[in-house]
Scaffold this motif. Structure first.
Motif, short mmCIF file in Angstrom:
data_model
loop_
_atom_site.label_atom_id
_atom_site.label_comp_id
_atom_site.label_asym_id
_atom_site.label_seq_id
_atom_site.Cartn_x
_atom_site.Cartn_y
_atom_site.Cartn_z
N VAL A 49 -13.43 -1.82 0.83
CA VAL A 49 -12.66 -1.31 1.97
C VAL A 49 -11.79 -2.41 2.56
O VAL A 49 -10.61 -2.17 2.89
N ILE A 50 -12.32 -3.60 2.68
CA ILE A 50 -11.54 -4.72 3.21
C ILE A 50 -10.34 -5.01 2.29
O ILE A 50 -9.22 -5.23 2.77
N ASN A 51 -10.56 -4.97 0.98
CA ASN A 51 -9.45 -5.22 0.05
C ASN A 51 -8.40 -4.12 0.13
O ASN A 51 -7.20 -4.41 0.01
N VAL A 52 -8.80 -2.89 0.35
CA VAL A 52 -7.84 -1.80 0.51
C VAL A 52 -7.02 -2.01 1.78
O VAL A 52 -5.80 -1.81 1.79
N VAL A 53 -7.68 -2.43 2.85
CA VAL A 53 -6.97 -2.70 4.11
C VAL A 53 -5.97 -3.84 3.92
O VAL A 53 -4.84 -3.76 4.40
N ILE A 54 -6.40 -4.89 3.26
CA ILE A 54 -5.52 -6.05 3.06
C ILE A 54 -4.31 -5.68 2.22
O ILE A 54 -3.17 -6.02 2.55
N THR A 55 -4.51 -4.98 1.12
CA THR A 55 -3.42 -4.69 0.21
C THR A 55 -2.66 -3.41 0.57
O THR A 55 -1.66 -3.09 -0.08
N GLY A 56 -3.09 -2.71 1.57
CA GLY A 56 -2.44 -1.46 1.97
C GLY A 56 -1.01 -1.64 2.47
O GLY A 56 -0.17 -0.74 2.34
N SER A 57 -0.71 -2.79 3.02
CA SER A 57 0.62 -3.03 3.56
C SER A 57 1.56 -3.71 2.56
O SER A 57 2.71 -3.99 2.90
N TRP A 58 1.09 -3.97 1.35
CA TRP A 58 1.94 -4.61 0.35
C TRP A 58 2.97 -3.63 -0.16
O TRP A 58 2.69 -2.47 -0.41
N ARG A 59 4.17 -4.10 -0.30
CA ARG A 59 5.26 -3.27 -0.82
C ARG A 59 5.98 -4.04 -1.92
O ARG A 59 5.92 -5.26 -2.01
N GLU A 60 6.72 -3.32 -2.76
CA GLU A 60 7.48 -3.96 -3.84
C GLU A 60 8.66 -4.71 -3.30
O GLU A 60 9.28 -4.44 -2.36
#
Length: 60
Positions: A49-60
């Motif tokens: 869940v923490i990894n999903v939160v961290i990478t959720g805002s990443w964009r191309e």
């Protein structure tokens, strides 16, 4: 933004440390296999869940 990243890294490191300490201390009296297994599953889900939160805002 850097402080936020450090917070998540410290949180994951703390969970990893707990995965080593808790089963051999607090759960050492539990004879069933599912005592520490359940703890490790919950800790793994927390890290996912923490990894999903961290990478959720990443964009191309």
């Amino acid at each position: 933004m850097v402080r936020r990243g450090v917070f998540w890294i410290v949180l994951i490191a703390a969970i990893m440390l707990l995965c080593l300490i808790v089963p051999f201390t607090a759960l050492s009296g539990v004879d069933a296999w599912y005592g520490s297994f359940l703890f490790w599953v919950v800790a793994t889900l927390a890290v996912i869940v923490i990894n999903v939160v961290i990478t959720g805002s990443w964009r191309e």
